[in-house]
Scaffold this motif. Structure first.
Motif, PDB file in Angstrom:
ATOM      1  N   VAL A 287       0.861  -1.187   0.000  1.00 40.29           N
ATOM      2  CA  VAL A 287       0.000   0.000   0.000  1.00 40.29           C
ATOM      3  C   VAL A 287       0.893   1.231   0.000  1.00 40.29           C
ATOM      4  CG1 VAL A 287      -1.825   1.239   1.207  1.00 40.29           C
ATOM      5  CG2 VAL A 287      -1.752  -1.265   1.291  1.00 40.29           C
ATOM      6  N   GLN A 290      -0.913   7.451   1.375  1.00 42.88           N
ATOM      7  CA  GLN A 290      -2.330   7.636   1.695  1.00 42.88           C
ATOM      8  C   GLN A 290      -2.936   8.785   0.898  1.00 42.88           C
ATOM      9  OE1 GLN A 290      -3.166   8.032   5.877  1.00 42.88           O
ATOM     10  NE2 GLN A 290      -5.229   8.820   5.538  1.00 42.88           N
ATOM     11  N   GLN A 323      -0.823   2.933   6.248  1.00 46.78           N
ATOM     12  CA  GLN A 323      -1.707   3.379   5.163  1.00 46.78           C
ATOM     13  C   GLN A 323      -2.906   2.438   4.975  1.00 46.78           C
ATOM     14  OE1 GLN A 323       1.863   3.038   4.341  1.00 46.78           O
ATOM     15  NE2 GLN A 323       1.986   5.088   5.233  1.00 46.78           N
ATOM     16  N   THR A 324      -3.311   1.785   6.059  1.00 48.59           N
ATOM     17  CA  THR A 324      -4.418   0.826   5.986  1.00 48.59           C
ATOM     18  C   THR A 324      -5.465   1.152   7.047  1.00 48.59           C
ATOM     19  OG1 THR A 324      -2.903  -0.918   5.252  1.00 48.59           O
ATOM     20  CG2 THR A 324      -5.036  -1.619   6.104  1.00 48.59           C
ATOM     21  N   ALA A 348      -7.259  -0.365   1.791  1.00 49.54           N
ATOM     22  CA  ALA A 348      -6.030   0.346   1.440  1.00 49.54           C
ATOM     23  C   ALA A 348      -6.360   1.826   1.283  1.00 49.54           C
ATOM     24  CB  ALA A 348      -5.452  -0.205   0.140  1.00 49.54           C
ATOM     25  N   ASP A 350      -4.625   4.102  -0.144  1.00 51.84           N
ATOM     26  CA  ASP A 350      -4.085   4.747  -1.341  1.00 51.84           C
ATOM     27  C   ASP A 350      -5.115   4.794  -2.466  1.00 51.84           C
ATOM     28  OD1 ASP A 350      -4.077   2.039  -1.801  1.00 51.84           O
ATOM     29  OD2 ASP A 350      -1.966   1.901  -2.409  1.00 51.84           O
ATOM     30  N   ILE A 355      -8.527  -4.968   0.862  1.00 59.65           N
ATOM     31  CA  ILE A 355      -7.362  -5.861   0.790  1.00 59.65           C
ATOM     32  C   ILE A 355      -7.392  -6.949   1.870  1.00 59.65           C
ATOM     33  CG2 ILE A 355      -5.872  -4.161  -0.317  1.00 59.65           C
ATOM     34  CD1 ILE A 355      -4.641  -3.599   2.426  1.00 59.65           C
TER      35      ILE A 355
END
Length: 450
Positions: A287, A290, A323-324, A348, A350, A355
């Motif tokens: 990932v 962000q 970033q999750t 995720a 991004d 995921i």
């Protein structure tokens, strides 16, 4: 002259090497002696704990009052925990001993779950006394086998380091009294059938019924692949591998692995054979930076659930790791949260892709026939059971699994004591404080600390 110096230097070198070797030998022996002493201590303590355990289970059979019975059962639970600890300190990791450890765990679970309930209002049943009799008999058999091993070990001055070396070298098949003795213990326990523990113990396994309540037709391997592609959003060019659960599994499922040859992206999923429910799946990918908020990611998770037919779920907890975003959902019916029916989703941050997904708890607890009884206590009566220092901020009704593995209706209070936040569950029927959860505070950052 020079020759004398050289001989002197060599002599000093040889002496130094000899001294160094001697020191190494002493240190090695000290380590081996220490390890041997620890193994001996753990083994003899294990034998002693099993002796005490058998005696304590025996004494509970003669008790009739909660005043003495409850502490006795707690003592049984404590002894099984200590026996577990002793087993963990022995060099048996390469020797199958899981059945014996499982047996100790079952004794501990039975004694704990029986001890924590109010035995004045809900005394031991005839079935539970029968279960205690069985546990007493079987713990006596284990006690007898361990005593035989102990006797032979003391008589022949056997070393546990030899056991460790035999296991590590794969030579445990040779004649080794200790290994043979523990194999006999394991074989003895393996002969105990699940039904030997009695119906009362079987009832305590309610939470471990796996996915027996799932209804629907059995899906094919091809259908499982189609479901995996749909959830993990893999195109038709991906390489797919499917394995089927073995005959020894408690429930049937397919394990599907998918790999996109072009991008290298991989994913895995377990799917129930009955009705084709995803148990869990993971998309393995890195990932990146962000680009969306946790709130926007939550909307993605909610849309995913709706798209795949999950109904009456509401968010009760969210958190962010790097970033999750991780979101926990539970079933909500008539404003009552049903915590056993929980689903976890990873998003995720991004690009908003799903995921990670886990529905194991949800599928195990799914119950369309559940009947929620009306609370006996009023909200005010339940509030009176809460710590007076607890400042209530939110209130609702919810269903949780208590220490006896039973679903119970509770008043759920969210609030604070000073700077800490708690969630407290009060049984809506009898006012028992079923559970207190301390919620995590925001992590302190140290970036600016010199």
């Amino acid at each position: 002259m020079i020759r004398g110096i050289i001989i002197g230097v060599l002599a000093v070198g040889v002496a130094g090497t000899a001294y160094w070797g001697y020191q190494e030998h002493r240190e090695k022996n000290a380590i081996l002696i220490n390890a041997e002493n620890n193994y001996q201590r753990a083994f003899h303590e294990l034998t002693y704990e099993i002796d005490l355990l058998n005696d304590k289970i025996g004494t509970t059979l003669a008790m009739n009052s909660r005043h003495s019975l409850s502490p006795s059962l707690v003592e049984v639970w404590r002894l099984t925990s200590e026996a577990h600890s002793d087993v963990g300190q022995l060099p048996l990791t390469l020797l199958p001993f899981n059945k014996t450890e499982e047996f100790l765990a079952k004794i501990g679970k039975f004694s704990y779950q029986t001890a924590v309930r109010d035995l004045e209002k809900d005394p031991l049943t005839e079935e539970e006394y029968e279960t205690l009799k069985v546990l007493y008999k079987q713990s006596g058999e284990i006690q007898s086998e361990l005593r035989k091993v102990q006797h032979m070990a003391l008589k022949n001055n056997l070393r546990w380091m030899d056991v460790e070396m035999a296991l590590a070298s794969g030579k445990e098949a040779t004649d080794n009294t200790i290994i043979d003795g523990f194999k006999t213990v394991e074989k003895t326990v393996s002969g105990y059938d699940e039904s030997d523990f009695g119906p009362s113990f079987a009832n305590m396994q309610k939470k471990d019924e796996n996915f027996k309540k799932i209804k629907g037709k059995t899906i094919s391997e091809k259908e499982a692949v189609s479901i995996a592609r749909k959830y993990m959003k893999f195109d038709g060019n991906a390489e797919v591998k499917v394995t089927e659960s073995g005959k020894g599994s408690d429930y049937g499922f397919y394990s599907v692995s998918i790999r996109n040859k072009k991008t290298g992206q991989e994913g895995s999923m377990d799917i129930t054979k009955k009705a084709g429910y995803p148990i869990w799946f993971i998309n393995y990918r890195e990932v990146t930076e962000q680009k969306m908020s946790l709130n926007d990611a939550n909307l993605k998770a909610e849309a995913f659930l709706k798209e795949n037919g999950y109904k009456n779920l509401e968010l009760f907890e969210s958190s962010q790791y790097d970033q999750t975003g991780v979101f926990n959902f539970v079933t909500s019916e008539n404003n009552i949260r049903i915590y056993p029916e929980a689903i976890k989703i990873k998003v995720a941050l991004d690009n908003g892709n799903i995921i990670g997904f886990s529905a194991e708890e949800y599928l195990k607890s799914l119950n369309d026939a559940r009947k929620v009884e009306k609370p006996v206590l009023t909200s005010e009566q339940a509030r009176a059971k809460v710590n007076p220092n607890f400042k209530i901020m939110e209130e609702r009704q919810s269903i949780i699994i208590n220490d006896l593995n039973k679903e119970v209706l509770c008043y759920e209070f969210l609030g604070t004591i000073e700077d800490d936040t708690y969630r407290i569950f009060i049984n809506a029927k009898d006012g028992v404080e079923e559970e207190v959860q301390k919620l995590k505070n925001a992590e302190e950052t140290y970036e600016d600390v010199l």
